[in-house]
Design an enzyme around this catalytic site. Structure first.
Site, PDB file in Angstrom:
ATOM      1  N   SER A   1       0.859  -1.147   0.198  1.00 58.20           N
ATOM      2  CA  SER A   1      -0.118   0.011   0.008  1.00 58.20           C
ATOM      3  C   SER A   1       0.793   1.339  -0.178  1.00 58.20           C
ATOM      4  CB  SER A   1      -0.938   0.023   1.175  1.00 58.20           C
ATOM      5  OG  SER A   1      -1.362   1.292   1.484  1.00 58.20           O
TER       6      SER A   1
ATOM      7  N   THR B   1       0.530   3.642   1.851  1.00 58.53           N
ATOM      8  CA  THR B   1       0.672   3.619   3.232  1.00 58.53           C
ATOM      9  C   THR B   1       2.127   3.593   3.789  1.00 58.53           C
ATOM     10  OG1 THR B   1      -0.335   3.464   5.528  1.00 58.53           O
ATOM     11  CG2 THR B   1       0.109   1.691   4.226  1.00 58.53           C
TER      12      THR B   1
ATOM     13  N   TYR C   1      -1.871  -1.285  10.857  1.00 59.95           N
ATOM     14  CA  TYR C   1      -2.268  -1.947   9.451  1.00 59.95           C
ATOM     15  C   TYR C   1      -1.054  -1.484   8.356  1.00 59.95           C
ATOM     16  CZ  TYR C   1      -3.676  -1.651   4.778  1.00 59.95           C
ATOM     17  OH  TYR C   1      -3.776  -1.755   3.276  1.00 59.95           O
TER      18      TYR C   1
ATOM     19  N   LYS D   1       2.158  -3.978   6.485  1.00 58.94           N
ATOM     20  CA  LYS D   1       2.464  -4.082   4.949  1.00 58.94           C
ATOM     21  C   LYS D   1       4.064  -3.921   5.002  1.00 58.94           C
ATOM     22  CE  LYS D   1      -1.488  -4.526   3.393  1.00 58.94           C
ATOM     23  NZ  LYS D   1      -1.934  -5.892   2.878  1.00 58.94           N
TER      24      LYS D   1
END
Ligand code: NAD
Ligand code: UD1
Length: 334
Positions: free
Chosen positions: A124, A126, A148, A152
């Site tokens: 992601s 992110t 989260y 990743k």
């Protein structure tokens, strides 16, 4: 020889399965249905005329997962399965670490055992954290702001280590920007349970009258109109990016991070306007305080995907909004 798709009944997974079936690949899905529905298989069959093999298995159940590799000759894996709600990950971090990391470790151990080493992983944007300036390039320093995102980044690091230890691995780490939209049939799309956290699902619910008013989180960012800017990408374009990534992985050893975005940024207000025009519906909104953890501007440098995968996004923001609306309208009238 088949492709295993973990999380294949989910939002991005189901669209990718459609693309795979349409080019004649044999698809085996593993999903525990914690965030998707078995009905998706019927929808996939309605679109493609083919029904993928499906196993309701949790990646945390290593024995059952291994059974799939015993039953089928798996040649490549696209690994979508994971929990993805940022706010929830802050509340139940251990569940997120266990599900996302242990699930991936189980998968990789079994892949190693069965000498299946072509892997495409859902990462992601992110992982670019809060300190980089857009456009985000794959070689920028990485950091995260919530559990989260940390799962990743940890998985990316694990997969890079795996390649260092064994150069037979062919790994692509796809960093998605903001997937929205739906299949043009209106049969597949994103319909999160409960109150949506992400922008488009919320806007869709307001448009059909299920929610009253969108809160726009901040209008005082240093952006074109003060609202947050993101790189929205049509989920079918994203799905096609996976086809290119699997083809790339088959031919190239490594653990290569590649952005999947359009390279364009749209503000929240621009998205609301595009959605109103596509749906002919009014979307009520109010300006609310900024949301913790949000950055002002996030969009991709999409040149590496073009160079390595020969892929670029095709669909416009208007098509993304039109397809999203077709899906939610069909669902509301079902
Ligand atoms: P999704 O929730 O719709 O799909 C994920 C699927 O994985 C679901 O069907 C769920 O039931 C399944 N799953 C979860 N944990 C599992 C487990 N332990 N065993 C078996 N199945 C399991 O999410 P999505 O939007 O399709 O996202 C797919 C992947 O892409 C996720 O890894 C997500 O983190 C990543 N991603 C998504 C976005 C986004 O905006 N949608 C952005 C960046 C990255
Ligand atoms: C969020 C996650 C990100 C994750 C991605 C996909 C956060 C901080 N980031 O990204 O880690 O990879 O989803 O799941 O949660 N907005 C509103 N009102 C809303 C919802 C959103 O104004 O009700 C704004 C946000 O402030 C942002 C933009 O819309 O500017 C997009 O938000 P969202 O769809 O949640 O995606 P991201 O924040 O980019």
């Amino acid at each position: 020889m088949g492709i295993l798709v973990t999380g294949g009944t989910g939002y991005i997974g189901s669209h990718t399965v459609v693309e795979l079936l349409e080019i004649g690949e044999e698809v085996i899905i593993v999903d525990n249905l914690c965030n998707s529905s078995i009905d998706v298989l019927d929808k996939i069959e309605m679109i493609t005329g083919k029904r993928p093999v499906f196993y309701e298995i949790d990646l945390l159940d290593k024995e059952k997962l291994e059974f799939v590799f015993k039953e089928h000759q798996i040649e490549s894996v696209i690994h979508f399965a994971g929990l993805k709600a940022v706010g929830e990950s802050v509340k139940i971090p251990l569940t997120y670490y266990e599900n996302n990391i242990t699930g991936t470790l189980n998968l990789c151990k079994i892949m190693e055992k069965y000498e299946c080493r072509n892997l495409v992983f859902s990462s992601s944007a992110t992982v670019y954290g809060m300190n980089n300036t857009a456009p985000f390039r794959e070689d920028m320093p990485l950091s995260t702001t919530n559990p989260y995102g940390t799962t990743k980044l940890m998985i990316e690091n694990i997969l890079r280590d795996l390649y260092v230890a064994n150069h037979d691995w062919h790994i692509v780490l796809l960093r998605y920007f903001n997937p929205i939209g739906a299949h043009e049939s209106g049969l597949l799309g994103e319909n999160p349970k409960g109150i949506p956290n992400n922008l488009l699902p919320y806007v869709m619910q307001v448009a059909i009258g299920k929610l009253e008013c969108l809160s726009i989180y901040g209008d005082d960012y240093d952006t074109k109109d003060g609202t947050g800017v993101r790189d929205y990408i049509h989920v079918v374009d994203l799905a096609k990016g996976h086809i290119s990534a699997v083809e790339y992985a088959r031919k190239h050893e490594g653990a290569e991070a590649i952005n999947l975005g359009t390279g364009n940024g749209y503000s929240v207000l621009e998205v609301v306007k595009a959605f109103e025009e596509a749906s002919h519906k009014h979307v009520n909104y109010r300006i609310a305080p900024r949301r913790d953890g949000d950055i002002a501007i996030c969009y991709a440098d999409a040149s590496k995907a073009k160079k390595l995968l020969n892929w670029e996004a095709q669909k416009t923001i208007d098509e993304m909004c039109m397809d999203s609306y077709r899906f939610i309208e069909k669902l509301a009238n079902a």
